[in-house]
Motif scaffolding. Structure first.
Motif: not given
Length: 271
Positions: A98-102
């Motif tokens: 999720x952090x990479x997606x954001x």
């Protein structure tokens, strides 16, 4: 580069037809997709080091804006039909990031490009089918990114340029599509020469200096037999993201074959 991480390349790879790598045969002799499978099995060995994450742009996901999946445990999307029952039981439990997606969405937004996130999107077959072959351990986190529904090649190259910093953070950017994608043309006698002509043009464009490459790819419809190779271009457009993220050096073809009588290729960018 942070933490001595080696810069990852970007790769455009063919994802084959449906779950083709997990069948005894598909649309032809049993060895139809063997060469492509062997290529996919070699992808990890081509990399400078094990990626910290994969960012995958699939030709099977389109949204109004570039959309990154923030799902931590993405499900598989069996978005193919008419295949043997066991191909709907395939598993590939790679975690999301999720952090990479954001971060990917922020990079796009900061570049003035339309971006969004989706908390539920899973792995379509343009993601899990080739990556189950390339990274069978399913331990590297994966973020999927949609195409923008305009399918504008220049816009997608701009998206690639915006995402390029991720390469220095250990993220392997994978564009999953097909360099030839005309389902009605397979096994027809006229297809082989037409597909070869388009592939020759496409390879020359990819292997041109970046300034020329970007212009050629932006006008890919002017290539010989372009409309025949891609009646609709969603399987080619992921290449534009890979090229945009690929830096200033010329790309190179790293694989080619002719399954079902139509030439396909994979490309790599190390700039």
């Amino acid at each position: 580069m942070p933490d001595n991480t080696q810069r990852q390349p970007t790769i455009f790879l063919p994802h084959g037809g449906g779950p083709c790598f997990f069948m005894d045969w598909t649309w032809g002799p049993a060895d139809t997709w063997y060469a492509t499978k062997r290529f996919l099995e070699s992808v990890a060995s081509m990399l400078p080091e094990k990626p910290k994450a994969l960012l995958v742009i699939s030709g099977h996901w389109e949204e109004p804006a570039f959309t990154a999946s923030t799902s931590a445990k993405p499900p598989l999307i069996y978005d193919y039909s008419g295949f043997p029952a066991h191909t709907y039981q395939l598993t590939w439990p790679a975690p999301g990031d999720p952090a990479l997606a954001v971060r990917a969405a922020e990079l796009l937004r900061n570049a003035g490009l339309p971006s969004a996130t989706d908390p539920t999107r899973g792995y379509d077959h343009g993601v899990f089918v080739p990556l189950k072959v390339a990274f069978p351990e399913a331990e590297i986190p994966v973020v999927t990114l949609s195409l923008a529904h305009s399918l504008d090649p220049a816009l997608h190259m701009a998206a690639g340029r915006a995402l390029a910093p991720l390469r220095d953070e250990g993220v392997l950017i994978i564009a999953s599509g097909m360099s030839f994608h005309n389902l009605r043309a397979y096994f027809h006698p006229e297809t082989a020469d037409r597909a070869r002509a388009f592939d020759t043009w496409l390879t020359s464009a990819v292997e041109s200096p970046a300034s020329e490459r970007d212009d050629l790819l932006s006008h890919w419809r002017e290539a010989p037999f372009a409309a025949f190779a891609h009646p609709r271009e969603e399987h080619l457009i992921p290449l534009m993201v890979a090229a945009g993220a690929g830096g200033e050096a010329a790309g190179k073809r790293i694989f080619t074959d002719e399954p079902m009588g139509a030439k396909i290729s994979a490309f790599r960018f190390d700039g």
